[in-house]
Design a protein around this motif. Sequence first.
Motif, mmCIF file in Angstrom:
data_model
loop_
_atom_site.group_PDB
_atom_site.id
_atom_site.type_symbol
_atom_site.label_atom_id
_atom_site.label_comp_id
_atom_site.label_asym_id
_atom_site.label_seq_id
_atom_site.Cartn_x
_atom_site.Cartn_y
_atom_site.Cartn_z
ATOM 1 N N ILE A 156 -9.176 2.991 8.720
ATOM 2 C CA ILE A 156 -10.237 2.101 8.225
ATOM 3 C C ILE A 156 -10.191 2.027 6.697
ATOM 4 O O ILE A 156 -10.283 0.940 6.109
ATOM 5 C CB ILE A 156 -11.617 2.590 8.703
ATOM 6 C CG1 ILE A 156 -11.742 2.443 10.234
ATOM 7 C CG2 ILE A 156 -12.741 1.811 8.016
ATOM 8 C CD1 ILE A 156 -13.003 3.047 10.808
ATOM 9 N N SER A 157 -10.026 3.176 6.063
ATOM 10 C CA SER A 157 -9.984 3.210 4.593
ATOM 11 C C SER A 157 -8.803 2.422 4.046
ATOM 12 O O SER A 157 -8.930 1.697 3.050
ATOM 13 C CB SER A 157 -9.913 4.661 4.107
ATOM 14 O OG SER A 157 -11.036 5.400 4.547
ATOM 15 N N LEU A 158 -7.652 2.548 4.683
ATOM 16 C CA LEU A 158 -6.460 1.811 4.230
ATOM 17 C C LEU A 158 -6.634 0.303 4.410
ATOM 18 O O LEU A 158 -6.195 -0.491 3.570
ATOM 19 C CB LEU A 158 -5.217 2.297 4.983
ATOM 20 C CG LEU A 158 -4.753 3.721 4.658
ATOM 21 C CD1 LEU A 158 -3.564 4.111 5.537
ATOM 22 C CD2 LEU A 158 -4.385 3.856 3.185
ATOM 23 N N MET A 159 -7.286 -0.097 5.506
ATOM 24 C CA MET A 159 -7.531 -1.522 5.730
ATOM 25 C C MET A 159 -8.532 -2.070 4.712
ATOM 26 O O MET A 159 -8.408 -3.207 4.242
ATOM 27 C CB MET A 159 -8.043 -1.754 7.160
ATOM 28 C CG MET A 159 -7.007 -1.487 8.246
ATOM 29 S SD MET A 159 -5.512 -2.525 8.088
ATOM 30 C CE MET A 159 -4.368 -1.363 7.363
ATOM 31 N N ILE A 160 -9.529 -1.268 4.368
ATOM 32 C CA ILE A 160 -10.480 -1.673 3.319
ATOM 33 C C ILE A 160 -9.747 -1.833 1.987
ATOM 34 O O ILE A 160 -9.982 -2.788 1.239
ATOM 35 C CB ILE A 160 -11.620 -0.632 3.203
ATOM 36 C CG1 ILE A 160 -12.530 -0.705 4.432
ATOM 37 C CG2 ILE A 160 -12.429 -0.844 1.924
ATOM 38 C CD1 ILE A 160 -13.551 0.416 4.519
ATOM 39 N N LEU A 161 -8.838 -0.910 1.697
ATOM 40 C CA LEU A 161 -8.058 -0.996 0.465
ATOM 41 C C LEU A 161 -7.173 -2.238 0.452
ATOM 42 O O LEU A 161 -7.023 -2.900 -0.588
ATOM 43 C CB LEU A 161 -7.204 0.266 0.298
ATOM 44 C CG LEU A 161 -6.286 0.310 -0.938
ATOM 45 C CD1 LEU A 161 -7.098 0.132 -2.222
ATOM 46 C CD2 LEU A 161 -5.491 1.610 -0.969
ATOM 47 N N LEU A 162 -6.575 -2.577 1.598
ATOM 48 C CA LEU A 162 -5.758 -3.793 1.690
ATOM 49 C C LEU A 162 -6.599 -5.025 1.365
ATOM 50 O O LEU A 162 -6.172 -5.893 0.586
ATOM 51 C CB LEU A 162 -5.163 -3.911 3.104
ATOM 52 C CG LEU A 162 -4.419 -5.213 3.419
ATOM 53 C CD1 LEU A 162 -3.189 -5.357 2.546
ATOM 54 C CD2 LEU A 162 -4.024 -5.264 4.896
ATOM 55 N N ALA A 163 -7.790 -5.103 1.959
ATOM 56 C CA ALA A 163 -8.679 -6.240 1.700
ATOM 57 C C ALA A 163 -9.086 -6.288 0.231
ATOM 58 O O ALA A 163 -9.099 -7.362 -0.391
ATOM 59 C CB ALA A 163 -9.924 -6.146 2.591
ATOM 60 N N ALA A 164 -9.407 -5.127 -0.338
ATOM 61 C CA ALA A 164 -9.833 -5.066 -1.740
ATOM 62 C C ALA A 164 -8.700 -5.445 -2.682
ATOM 63 O O ALA A 164 -8.908 -6.172 -3.664
ATOM 64 C CB ALA A 164 -10.347 -3.662 -2.058
ATOM 65 N N ALA A 165 -7.489 -4.961 -2.405
ATOM 66 C CA ALA A 165 -6.342 -5.253 -3.265
ATOM 67 C C ALA A 165 -6.014 -6.745 -3.264
ATOM 68 O O ALA A 165 -5.718 -7.330 -4.319
ATOM 69 C CB ALA A 165 -5.128 -4.441 -2.819
ATOM 70 N N ALA A 166 -6.062 -7.377 -2.100
ATOM 71 C CA ALA A 166 -5.768 -8.809 -2.024
ATOM 72 C C ALA A 166 -6.833 -9.625 -2.738
ATOM 73 O O ALA A 166 -6.528 -10.585 -3.457
ATOM 74 C CB ALA A 166 -5.662 -9.238 -0.560
ATOM 75 N N LYS A 167 -8.096 -9.250 -2.568
ATOM 76 C CA LYS A 167 -9.194 -10.015 -3.181
ATOM 77 C C LYS A 167 -9.213 -9.853 -4.694
ATOM 78 O O LYS A 167 -9.560 -10.804 -5.421
ATOM 79 C CB LYS A 167 -10.525 -9.538 -2.595
ATOM 80 C CG LYS A 167 -11.658 -10.538 -2.708
ATOM 81 C CD LYS A 167 -11.452 -11.696 -1.748
ATOM 82 C CE LYS A 167 -12.682 -12.553 -1.595
ATOM 83 N NZ LYS A 167 -12.457 -13.662 -0.649
ATOM 84 N N SER A 168 -8.854 -8.669 -5.189
ATOM 85 C CA SER A 168 -8.904 -8.400 -6.627
ATOM 86 C C SER A 168 -7.536 -8.502 -7.309
ATOM 87 O O SER A 168 -7.363 -8.020 -8.427
ATOM 88 C CB SER A 168 -9.508 -7.014 -6.882
ATOM 89 O OG SER A 168 -10.897 -7.032 -6.638
ATOM 90 N N ALA A 169 -6.565 -9.097 -6.614
ATOM 91 C CA ALA A 169 -5.236 -9.382 -7.198
ATOM 92 C C ALA A 169 -4.528 -8.129 -7.697
ATOM 93 O O ALA A 169 -3.849 -8.154 -8.720
ATOM 94 C CB ALA A 169 -5.364 -10.398 -8.332
ATOM 95 N N GLN A 170 -4.648 -7.032 -6.961
ATOM 96 C CA GLN A 170 -3.895 -5.827 -7.296
ATOM 97 C C GLN A 170 -2.518 -5.899 -6.634
ATOM 98 O O GLN A 170 -2.279 -6.708 -5.738
ATOM 99 C CB GLN A 170 -4.659 -4.588 -6.833
ATOM 100 C CG GLN A 170 -6.035 -4.444 -7.479
ATOM 101 C CD GLN A 170 -5.981 -4.270 -8.981
ATOM 102 O OE1 GLN A 170 -5.651 -3.222 -9.497
ATOM 103 N NE2 GLN A 170 -6.316 -5.343 -9.705
ATOM 104 N N LEU A 171 -1.601 -5.040 -7.075
ATOM 105 C CA LEU A 171 -0.237 -5.070 -6.543
ATOM 106 C C LEU A 171 -0.237 -4.894 -5.024
ATOM 107 O O LEU A 171 -1.021 -4.112 -4.492
ATOM 108 C CB LEU A 171 0.590 -3.952 -7.179
ATOM 109 C CG LEU A 171 0.969 -4.135 -8.657
ATOM 110 C CD1 LEU A 171 1.719 -2.918 -9.154
ATOM 111 C CD2 LEU A 171 1.796 -5.385 -8.871
ATOM 112 N N PRO A 172 0.627 -5.600 -4.305
ATOM 113 C CA PRO A 172 1.641 -6.567 -4.785
ATOM 114 C C PRO A 172 1.143 -8.011 -4.775
ATOM 115 O O PRO A 172 1.945 -8.934 -4.724
ATOM 116 C CB PRO A 172 2.763 -6.377 -3.769
ATOM 117 C CG PRO A 172 2.038 -6.103 -2.484
ATOM 118 C CD PRO A 172 0.786 -5.325 -2.863
ATOM 119 N N PHE A 173 -0.184 -8.210 -4.792
ATOM 120 C CA PHE A 173 -0.754 -9.552 -4.652
ATOM 121 C C PHE A 173 -1.147 -10.181 -5.989
ATOM 122 O O PHE A 173 -1.829 -11.191 -6.022
ATOM 123 C CB PHE A 173 -2.004 -9.484 -3.755
ATOM 124 C CG PHE A 173 -1.796 -8.764 -2.461
ATOM 125 C CD1 PHE A 173 -1.000 -9.314 -1.462
ATOM 126 C CD2 PHE A 173 -2.379 -7.530 -2.218
ATOM 127 C CE1 PHE A 173 -0.795 -8.645 -0.265
ATOM 128 C CE2 PHE A 173 -2.185 -6.853 -1.022
ATOM 129 C CZ PHE A 173 -1.381 -7.411 -0.043
#
Length: 620
Positions: free
Chosen positions: A221-238
């Motif tokens: 769950i934590s990793l999926m939350i991080l994936l969503a957060a990284a994509a929304k906030s333009a963190q690597l690799p997005f």
Amino acid sequence: MTQILQLFIFIPFLGFIISLLIPAKKENTMSWVAFSTAGLNLLFLIGFVGYWLFNGHPILNLKEVVLFKSKEYEFLLDLCFDKITVVYLLVGAFLTFLVTIYSRYYLHRESGYKRFFNTILFFYLGYNITILSGNFETLFVGWEILGVCSFLLIAFYRDRYLPVKNAIKVFSVYRIGDVGLILAMWASHHLWHENITFLKLLNYELVHEHLTEHSYIGVFISLMILLAAAAKSAQLPFSSWLPRAMEGPTPSSAIFYGSLSVHLGAFLLMRTYPFWEFQTSVRVLIALLGLSTALIASPIARVQSSVKSQIAYGSIAQIGLIFIEIALGLNTFALFHFAGNAFLRTYQLLVSPSVVSYKIREQFYNYVPRHHTIEDSFPKKLEYSIYLLSIKEWNLDSFMNLIVWKPLKNIGRKLDFLTINRLLLLFIPAYLLGLGALIYSSEGVEHHYLPATFALIGLLMILKSFSERRSPMMSWLLLIMNHFWIALAISFNEKLDSKEAVFYLSGVVVSGILGIWGIRKLQTYEKNIDLNQFHGHSFEHPKFAFIFLIACLGLAGFPITPTFIGLDLVFSHIKEDQIVLAYAAASSYILAGISLIRLYSRLFLGPHVKTYHETAYKSS
């Protein structure tokens, strides 16, 4: 006190509805409604925050309304109000108020003046829903609204090639983040066996007990939350999507990608912090992600030739630092950092046209050579390597295309032998066989592999729709059939009632029929329609384009039809050991949204195919 929370959603909603009713020629009325909505919301918010602080600033939670309820499942809208909510709401209300006043004059006499303010008010509604959300389901409603508004604002200059192309690209990255949020919601249902609220996550004993018994699910769950957060906030690799998003008008770039929307990944991490607080590996991963993003984005920002791109990468680097602060548990400091970065980037973007004009004149008459920089102290090979990589933005676009989009398109193109007639001949018998297997399974005959198999068939149909270049009708039918395959796959789980499946498919059927009618109607007006290029038919058929957009959003599971609730309902019936089924269903949902937006864009946006219309240059 809790009942007042509804007001901060009702005011933007009312402003949005009123703005839809205002004629396009009434510029003053339209802008007055926009900044009055933001100003009124800001005024009430300041008063309420003062009252809330005076009463000891308690954490407020309001169970708003139950939209759907069954024996095993409940979909409810829940609102939460705490210090995180206060900071994000105050910053959002103040900046929206300023930007609407600025836009009143900046967009004067623009052909899309009404469309811009409609979208800004819709964005503000989605933003407030996201910030006030008290559970994942409510957050996802606002999250989806923000995604669609993002696409519409980037593609604001819809007669140009690049804005439309980049709008699809940004929306596609957003949908990758949606995969993380959907799978986090699915795993959360199995961990808590209820629709958990963020308020309950503050209960240390409850969280610790569940994570001790189900540590792997907690990490997932934590990793999926991080994936969503990284994509929304333009963190690597997005990271490469944020400068592409600057194709829209400067005011929308300021409020959307400079200040508010881009910080929602950090908001998600802060909101779920009590859940992953004691997962050391997750905290280290968040900090490393933020650090690597900051180190890579900073030099990229310094070599950009566009002022908007410089600001975008500068903001990405600062958000990377905010991620580090959150991982260290410095949430209050992160909130101050968010507010400061949001105000700074909004100011920089709003004055950027004037700055560019000034800099051009200043450099022409008073050229000053470049000063010594820290990179000059590096070995020359290292300095030049960093420079070249930064110029190429570390090939992040090519990397995403290589590992995500190209493989998906290659799989879809292997199904090019399908025509509409062949598709129907294959689909109907195969689906009837699936229904027969479902009936036999209800009589005691088990079929362990059929749910995953049927879900993968649905995913293949989405991949074919995603790569389809010839027939819009073919692409549309594939998208409809995918929903039926997903419903059939999950119907094999004994807890899914037939009424729930019908509830899920009701929105699909209505939207599907509306879309089929729309494509056929367009084909009567415009004989040659394919998906090899942008056609720009919204220029001649604006009302028609709007109706087709509504059909696309309905079929994509946007929160305007029962399908949106049905998607969460369907996922709640996927068992925790059915990982393939969950992945196939989530991927189908996400790729369907991308395929639908692509289909709409190809038919109605971009330079017009008819040469007697004025056409913008391909480069904006």
